[in-house]
Design a protein around this motif. Structure first.
Motif, PDB file in Angstrom:
ATOM      1  N   GLU A   1      -4.943   8.032  -0.951  1.00 33.23           N
ATOM      2  CA  GLU A   1      -4.924   7.279   0.315  1.00 33.23           C
ATOM      3  C   GLU A   1      -5.424   5.861   0.095  1.00 33.23           C
ATOM      4  N   ALA A   2      -6.462   5.712  -0.729  1.00 31.52           N
ATOM      5  CA  ALA A   2      -7.013   4.375  -0.987  1.00 31.52           C
ATOM      6  C   ALA A   2      -5.982   3.488  -1.688  1.00 31.52           C
TER       7      ALA A   2
ATOM      8  N   PRO B   1     -11.716   7.821   2.048  1.00 30.67           N
ATOM      9  CA  PRO B   1     -10.340   8.283   1.849  1.00 30.67           C
ATOM     10  C   PRO B   1     -10.166   8.862   0.448  1.00 30.67           C
TER      11      PRO B   1
ATOM     12  N   LYS C   1       3.028  -7.062   2.640  1.00 33.09           N
ATOM     13  CA  LYS C   1       2.997  -7.469   4.046  1.00 33.09           C
ATOM     14  C   LYS C   1       4.169  -8.392   4.372  1.00 33.09           C
TER      15      LYS C   1
ATOM     16  N   ALA D   1      -2.727   3.792  -1.448  1.00 28.62           N
ATOM     17  CA  ALA D   1      -1.681   3.475  -0.474  1.00 28.62           C
ATOM     18  C   ALA D   1      -2.125   2.346   0.452  1.00 28.62           C
ATOM     19  N   ARG D   2      -3.394   2.391   0.867  1.00 24.09           N
ATOM     20  CA  ARG D   2      -3.892   1.328   1.744  1.00 24.09           C
ATOM     21  C   ARG D   2      -3.929  -0.012   1.012  1.00 24.09           C
TER      22      ARG D   2
ATOM     23  N   GLU E   1      -0.495  -1.416   0.936  1.00 23.29           N
ATOM     24  CA  GLU E   1      -0.077  -1.924   2.242  1.00 23.29           C
ATOM     25  C   GLU E   1      -0.735  -3.262   2.572  1.00 23.29           C
ATOM     26  N   GLU E   2      -1.958  -3.473   2.035  1.00 23.38           N
ATOM     27  CA  GLU E   2      -2.671  -4.715   2.313  1.00 23.38           C
ATOM     28  C   GLU E   2      -2.299  -5.851   1.358  1.00 23.38           C
TER      29      GLU E   2
END
Length: 532
Positions: A498-499, A494, A511, A501-502, A505-506
Motif C-alpha cells: 500500500e505504501a 499501511p 499526477k 502504491a501511495r 500515486e504521489e
C-alpha cells in the motif's frame, strides 16, 4: 418377588476421598499450621484455600469444618487429630449438617445471596460448636457482593467461621484476602501421583504396570481427582488382569513416550522424512497431535534444565530413569541457544495446532519448521565462522553441538537485526522464502518494531496464523527470541504494498498523467528503460 438393588457404585474419586488430615496427600504445611493454631486456641475466623482443580480444596474445607466441630465422649475441642468418628463427622462429610453450610459462588453470585448468608450469620449454631460457611469458587462473586460481605467478614460473631475455596486467587479482592488466613494447596508431581494411584490400585485388587501408573500420574497434571478418574477408566478398559502402559496410552491418546526422544532427536538433526514418519506412526495409533507436541516440549525442557543446571536436574523428569539418561545424553550434544530456539518453535507449533482445522497437518508443519531451523547456526557460531579465513571451515563443526565460543555481543546482534518491516521482507528474500515475503508486503501492517518485539496488525485477506509464522521465521533467521504480537489496527501503518502504491500515486509524473487522462488507473509500474 422383590429383589434388593445392588449398592450404588462409587467412583474412585469419591470412594477414596480423604475424611481426615491423616488421609490428605501432601499439604503438610497447612496441617502443621492448623495444629499449632488449635493447640494455642488462636483460630482464625476466615480461611481461603487456593489451588488448581482436583488438589482437594473442597475436601480440605470439609475436613477443616469437621476439625473445628470435633466432639467425642473424650474430646470436646477443635483438633487435627481425629482418631475416631465424632458426633458431627458423618453429617459434615455427607453435606447434611445444619451448622455447616456449603455455598457455590459460581451459581449464587449476587448481593441477594450474600445478604441471605449475612442474615444467617447472626444466629448461633444449632448443635455444633461453630457455624461454618464453606464458599466454593469464591472469586465468582460480583464486586457488589464482595463489598456487602466485607463488614461481616471483618467482624463476624465468635461462633462463625468462613472457609473459602478458589482456583483464581488473583480475582479475589485484596480487601477479602487481607481478612483471611491463606493456604496454597500445591499441585502434585507426576511421581507422587503415580505412587498414590498404585496404592489405590492395590486396594482395588488390580495389578498395574509401573509405566501405566506413570502415564496416569503425568496425564492428571497435578490433580488427584483427575488421576483417580483416569485410573477408574483404566481399570474398566483394561484388556487382561493388568493395567498395561500401552493400553493406557491408547485410552488417553498420548504419544508413545519411548518414541518421543527419538522424534525430538530426528527433528533436531534435520531428518525431516524420518521425523514425519515417526509422528504419523504415533498419530495412526491414536496419539493426539497436541499431546505429541506437549511431550516434545517436556523433553526439550528437561534437556535444557540438564544443560543449564547439570545432571542432577534430570531427576525432575516425569518419565523416570529413562528420561534422565536421554536428557543427559542429548544435553551433551546441544547448546542452550539451540534448545531454547527449539522450545520457542514447539510452543508456536502447539498454539497453531490447537486452533488448526487439521491438527495433524499443523503439527507436521511445526516439525518441518523446527527441522529447518535446527540446521541454522546460532549467532555465536555465525560470528565464529565469520572470523575464519576465506575457504576454511572449522574441523568437526556441527551447528547442533554446543559452541565453545563466547556469546555474540548484544551490540553485534543489534547491528545485524532488521530495523524496519522492509528489512524483514528483505530478510525473507535472503532466506529464499519468497512466499512469506509476499505475505509480509501484502498483509502485515506495522505498529511498532523495538529490538526483537514486533507489534503488527493484519490486512484483510491474511491467514490467521501469519504472525506466528513470521515469528518462527524470525527466530530461525536471527537465532534470537522474537516476540511477534497482534495490536490495534487503528494504530497500524499501511502495508509495504500500500505504501508503494501511495508513493507512486504521489509522484509528480503520475499526477500529471492522471490529469491528462482523467479516470485512468495505474495497471503496472516498471523501471524506466525496462524491456517488459
Amino acid at each position: 418377588m422383590t429383589t434388593t438393588p445392588p449398592d450404588d457404585y462409587q467412583v474412585l474419586a469419591r470412594k477414596y476421598r480423604p475424611s481426615s488430615f491423616d488421609d490428605l496427600l501432601g499439604h503438610e504445611v497447612m496441617v502443621r499450621t492448623l495444629r499449632h493454631a488449635f493447640e494455642a486456641d488462636r483460630i482464625a475466623h476466615a480461611f481461603i484455600l487456593t489451588g488448581v482443580r482436583g488438589v482437594g480444596k473442597t475436601t480440605t474445607a470439609r475436613i477443616m469444618a469437621r476439625a473445628l466441630n470435633y466432639e467425642t465422649d473424650e474430646v470436646d475441642r477443635p483438633t487435627v487429630d481425629m482418631k475416631e468418628e465424632g458426633k458431627h463427622c458423618r453429617a459434615i462429610a455427607e453435606g447434611r449438617h445444619p451448622d455447616v453450610i456449603e455455598m457455590d459462588a459460581a451459581s449464587r453470585t449476587g448481593v441477594d445471596d450474600i445478604r441471605e448468608l449475612i442474615e444467617g450469620v447472626r444466629y448461633a449454631p444449632t448443635v455444633a460448636r461453630y457455624k461454618v460457611y464453606i464458599v466454593d469458587e469464591v472469586h465468582m462473586l460480583t464486586k457488589n457482593a464482595f463489598n456487602a460481605f466485607l463488614k461481616t467478614l471483618e467482624e463476624p460473631p465468635p461462633h462463625v467461621k468462613f472457609i473459602f475455596a478458589t482456583t483464581e486467587i488473583r480475582k479475589v479482592p485484596i480487601t477479602v484476602l487481607s481478612r483471611c488466613q491463606r493456604f496454597d494447596l500445591k499441585r502434585f508431581d507426576g511421581e507422587t501421583l503415580a505412587g498414590y494411584l498404585g496404592e489405590i490400585a492395590d486396594k482395588e485388587g488390580v495389578a498395574a504396570e509401573e509405566g501405566a501408573l506413570r502415564i496416569l500420574g503425568r496425564a492428571a497434571q497435578g490433580s488427584v481427582r483427575d488421576g483417580l478418574s483416569l485410573l477408574d477408566q483404566a481399570i474398566l478398559s483394561r484388556e487382561g488382569e493388568t493395567i498395561e502402559a500401552e493400553a493406557v496410552r491408547r485410552m488417553i491418546g498420548l504419544a508413545d513416550r519411548s518414541a518421543t526422544w527419538p522424534l525430538f532427536t530426528q527433528v533436531l538433526k534435520g531428518e525431516t522424512d524420518e521425523a514425519l514418519a515417526s509422528f504419523r506412526h504415533q498419530y495412526d495409533y491414536g496419539a493426539d497431535p497436541a499431546e505429541v507436541l506437549r511431550d516434545l516440549l517436556e523433553v526439550c525442557h528437561l534437556a535444557t534444565r540438564v544443560k543449564a543446571a547439570g545432571k542432577d536436574a534430570a531427576r525432575k523428569g516425569a518419565g523416570g530413569p529413562s528420561d534422565a539418561e536421554a536428557a543427559v545424553a542429548l544435553a551433551e550434544q546441544l547448546s542452550v541457544p539451540a534448545l531454547t530456539r527449539a522450545w520457542s518453535l514447539l510452543m508456536k507449533a502447539l498454539e497453531e495446532t490447537r486452533s488448526a482445522p487439521d491438527p495433524a497437518a499443523a503439527t507436521e508443519i511445526g516439525l518441518i519448521r523446527l527441522a529447518y531451523a535446527s540446521a541454522l547456526p546460532t549467532p555465536a557460531e555465525v560470528l565464529s565462522r565469520a572470523s575464519l579465513p576465506a575457504g576454511e571451515e572449522r574441523e568437526g563443526a556441527d551447528p547442533r553441538r554446543a559452541a565453545p565460543e563466547p556469546p555474540v555481543p548484544q551490540a553485534q546482534k543489534a547491528a545485524d537485526r532488521p530495523q524496519t518491516l522492509a528489512e524483514i521482507a528483505a530478510l525473507a528474500s535472503a532466506n529464499n522464502d519468497l512466499i512469506l515475503r509476499e505475505e509480509i508486503e501484502r498483509f502485515v501492517r506495522l505498529i511498532s518494531l523495538k529490538g526483537t518485539k514486533l507489534t503488527a496488525a493484519l490486512a484483510e485477506g491474511a491467514q490467521e496464523g501469519l504472525l506466528g509464522k513470521l515469528q518462527a521465521a524470525l527466530i530461525g533467521w536471527t537465532g534470537e527470541p522474537w516476540d511477534v504480537e497482534r495490536g490495534d489496527p487503528g494504530a497500524a501503518e499501511p502495508t509495504l504494498k500500500e505504501a508503494r502504491a501511495r508513493a507512486i500515486e504521489e509522484h509528480p509524473l503520475v499526477k500529471e498523467a492522471l490529469k491528462v487522462f482523467p479516470g485512468a488507473t495505474i495497471a503496472k509500474v516498471r523501471p524506466l528503460g525496462s524491456k517488459e
